[in-house]
Design a protein around this motif. Structure first.
Motif, PDB file in Angstrom:
ATOM      1  N   GLY A 252       0.825  -1.205   0.000  1.00 51.91           N
ATOM      2  CA  GLY A 252       0.000   0.000   0.000  1.00 51.91           C
ATOM      3  C   GLY A 252       0.861   1.257   0.000  1.00 51.91           C
ATOM      4  O   GLY A 252       0.568   2.225  -0.702  1.00 51.91           O
ATOM      5  N   LEU A 253       1.929   1.248   0.797  1.00 53.12           N
ATOM      6  CA  LEU A 253       2.820   2.411   0.864  1.00 53.12           C
ATOM      7  C   LEU A 253       4.219   1.950   1.256  1.00 53.12           C
ATOM      8  O   LEU A 253       4.382   1.101   2.133  1.00 53.12           O
ATOM      9  N   ILE A 254       5.206   2.520   0.585  1.00 55.75           N
ATOM     10  CA  ILE A 254       6.608   2.280   0.946  1.00 55.75           C
ATOM     11  C   ILE A 254       7.126   3.552   1.598  1.00 55.75           C
ATOM     12  O   ILE A 254       6.969   4.651   1.040  1.00 55.75           O
ATOM     13  N   ILE A 255       7.705   3.393   2.777  1.00 52.52           N
ATOM     14  CA  ILE A 255       8.295   4.560   3.443  1.00 52.52           C
ATOM     15  C   ILE A 255       9.807   4.349   3.439  1.00 52.52           C
ATOM     16  O   ILE A 255      10.341   3.587   4.249  1.00 52.52           O
ATOM     17  N   GLY A 309      -5.195  -2.226   7.541  1.00 50.93           N
ATOM     18  CA  GLY A 309      -5.084  -3.532   6.871  1.00 50.93           C
ATOM     19  C   GLY A 309      -4.135  -3.549   5.692  1.00 50.93           C
ATOM     20  O   GLY A 309      -3.752  -4.608   5.210  1.00 50.93           O
ATOM     21  N   SER A 310      -3.725  -2.350   5.207  1.00 52.17           N
ATOM     22  CA  SER A 310      -2.839  -2.339   4.030  1.00 52.17           C
ATOM     23  C   SER A 310      -1.400  -2.679   4.445  1.00 52.17           C
ATOM     24  O   SER A 310      -1.012  -2.504   5.598  1.00 52.17           O
ATOM     25  N   LEU A 311      -0.631  -3.165   3.469  1.00 51.70           N
ATOM     26  CA  LEU A 311       0.757  -3.546   3.758  1.00 51.70           C
ATOM     27  C   LEU A 311       1.676  -2.327   3.641  1.00 51.70           C
ATOM     28  O   LEU A 311       1.630  -1.617   2.631  1.00 51.70           O
ATOM     29  N   VAL A 312       2.492  -2.135   4.659  1.00 53.52           N
ATOM     30  CA  VAL A 312       3.425  -1.001   4.670  1.00 53.52           C
ATOM     31  C   VAL A 312       4.848  -1.567   4.659  1.00 53.52           C
ATOM     32  O   VAL A 312       5.140  -2.526   5.370  1.00 53.52           O
ATOM     33  N   ALA A 313       5.699  -0.980   3.833  1.00 56.13           N
ATOM     34  CA  ALA A 313       7.117  -1.381   3.835  1.00 56.13           C
ATOM     35  C   ALA A 313       7.962  -0.209   4.293  1.00 56.13           C
ATOM     36  O   ALA A 313       7.866   0.884   3.739  1.00 56.13           O
ATOM     37  N   LEU A 314       8.765  -0.429   5.339  1.00 62.17           N
ATOM     38  CA  LEU A 314       9.755   0.556   5.747  1.00 62.17           C
ATOM     39  C   LEU A 314      11.093   0.049   5.226  1.00 62.17           C
ATOM     40  O   LEU A 314      11.443  -1.116   5.456  1.00 62.17           O
ATOM     41  N   VAL A 315      11.840   0.896   4.544  1.00 63.09           N
ATOM     42  CA  VAL A 315      13.086   0.402   3.951  1.00 63.09           C
ATOM     43  C   VAL A 315      14.200   1.426   4.110  1.00 63.09           C
ATOM     44  O   VAL A 315      14.021   2.602   3.824  1.00 63.09           O
ATOM     45  N   CYS A 325      14.537  -3.920   5.675  1.00 64.53           N
ATOM     46  CA  CYS A 325      13.150  -3.681   5.271  1.00 64.53           C
ATOM     47  C   CYS A 325      12.232  -4.398   6.264  1.00 64.53           C
ATOM     48  O   CYS A 325      12.488  -5.547   6.630  1.00 64.53           O
ATOM     49  N   ALA A 326      11.231  -3.707   6.727  1.00 65.07           N
ATOM     50  CA  ALA A 326      10.202  -4.321   7.582  1.00 65.07           C
ATOM     51  C   ALA A 326       8.860  -4.137   6.897  1.00 65.07           C
ATOM     52  O   ALA A 326       8.528  -3.031   6.452  1.00 65.07           O
ATOM     53  N   LEU A 327       8.123  -5.237   6.823  1.00 60.52           N
ATOM     54  CA  LEU A 327       6.848  -5.256   6.094  1.00 60.52           C
ATOM     55  C   LEU A 327       5.769  -5.702   7.071  1.00 60.52           C
ATOM     56  O   LEU A 327       5.906  -6.742   7.713  1.00 60.52           O
ATOM     57  N   PHE A 328       4.712  -4.932   7.204  1.00 61.25           N
ATOM     58  CA  PHE A 328       3.671  -5.308   8.162  1.00 61.25           C
ATOM     59  C   PHE A 328       2.337  -4.687   7.769  1.00 61.25           C
ATOM     60  O   PHE A 328       2.289  -3.772   6.939  1.00 61.25           O
TER      61      PHE A 328
END
Ligand code: ACO
Length: 330
Positions: A252-255, A309-315, A325-328
């Motif tokens: 949903g969003l990559i930060i 509920g959307s998937l977020v990726a911190l990278v 990278c953490a995905l949750f």
């Protein structure tokens, strides 16, 4: 419970805003060079606020947004490469300022990847039940290790802090952490300890892991960092997605760590994703090292960019050279 839930976020940036034109008064540079190569238009620089002050302010804002009680926090993990003291840690200074008694508190050092490392450590505590509510934060005063006479680095960095409160959940979680440490020399800042009466500078120089300029400032081979990050960023997002059995398209969003707009653009292209799937605020804050991801996370949260509920990726990627990278699920 393997997942984690970010239940509150907060941020703090210093009031002092320094534009590219302001930087051009210090070194031979200009707004066009800086903005076209990096995407940076201004940065916030501390004017006396130490790292722990910014960390405390960001944590206070996260606590204000938290529906629980501060006493519930039983773990504080802070990422920083610019702590106030060698010891005590910034995490302990946050605990002291906010009266968070009894929580385990420590700092982690993984440079610009640090927030992802800190969050992943917290996730392991939450998963095992060793902690129930964690305060995870990053705060950086990069201006303290920036040489304001070196135009190749001083235009890049800024100061700030971001914090979040994390609890366990049964949602999805995957992480990838790593270090490509043979490239440690391409991005460093020494701790310029004076030699003791028993040490000779030549012997110290010989004993160091690699040849350095021992001035305490950030030194960087920009081209090498660029090459590393444009490969590491999409690769670790892809690997984390594989762990969860999803395609990057499902994010949903990559930060991303906000080091350089061109790096993020290249990474998004390599992932086959539109640029607006990444949250960007580098134009306003520059590169705040490990603080950049939680700063952006709090802004994205406040702007409603994170859908339940959307998937977020911190990278992140940074000195070490490290990546993570953490995905949750949000
Ligand atoms: N203003 C004007 N000219 C400059 C400046 C400046 N601020 N800085 C460097 N230059 C000059 C150089 O001296 C060089 O001049 P020369 O050709 O006469 O020698 C010329 O600009 C080109 O320099 P390059 O370093 O090749 O510039 P490049 O286009 O590669 O951009 C940059 C440099 C932006 C640092 C790029 O290498 C990059 O994005 N690297 C990634 C590293 C990064 O973002 N690091 C951030 C910190 S690390 C982290 O967060 C993990």
């Amino acid at each position: 419970m393997k997942g984690l839930k970010i239940v509150a976020t907060g941020r703090y940036v210093p009031d002092t805003a320094v534009t590219n034109d302001d930087m051009a008064k210090l070194v031979d540079t200009n707004d066009e060079w800086i903005s076209s190569r990096t995407g940076i238009r201004q940065r916030r620089l501390a004017a006396g606020e130490p790292t722990s002050f910014m960390a405390v302010e960001a944590a206070k804002r996260a606590l204000e947004a938290f529906s629980g009680e501060a006493e519930e926090i039983d773990l504080i993990v802070c990422s920083t490469i610019t702590p106030d003291f060698h010891t005590p840690s910034v995490a302990c200074l946050v605990a002291r300022a906010l009266g968070l008694k009894g929580a385990a508190a420590f700092d982690v050092s993984a440079a610009c990847s640090g927030f992802v490392y800190a969050l992943d450590i917290a996730q392991k505590y939450l998963e095992t039940g060793a902690a129930k509510t964690a305060l995870v934060l990053s705060a950086e005063t990069l201006s303290h290790i920036t040489n304001f006479e070196d135009r190749s680095t001083c235009v890049l960095f800024g100061d700030g802090a971001g914090a979040c409160i994390v609890q366990p959940s049964d949602g999805r979680y995957a992480s990838i952490l790593g270090a490509d440490a043979e490239t440690a020399h391409v991005l460093y800042a020494t701790i310029p300890y004076p030699p003791t009466p028993f040490e000779k500078e030549e012997a110290l120089a010989k004993g160091r892991a690699f040849e350095v300029v021992n001035d305490g400032f950030i030194h960087m081979d920009g081209t090498e960092v660029y090459k590393f990050s444009t490969e590491a960023m999409p690769a670790c997002i892809q690997a984390a997605c594989e762990k969860l059995g999803v395609q990057p398209e499902a994010l949903g969003l990559i930060i991303p760590h906000q080091a350089n707009l061109r790096i993020v653009r290249t990474a998004m292209k390599r992932l086959g994703l539109p640029e607006d799937r990444a949250y960007l605020n580098i134009d306003r804050y520059g590169n705040t090292s490990s603080a950049s991801i939680p700063l952006a996370l709090d802004e994205a949260n406040q702007e409603g960019r994170l859908q339940p509920g959307s998937l977020v990726a911190l990278v992140g990627f940074g000195a070490g050279l490290t990546y993570g990278c953490a995905l949750f699920s949000w």
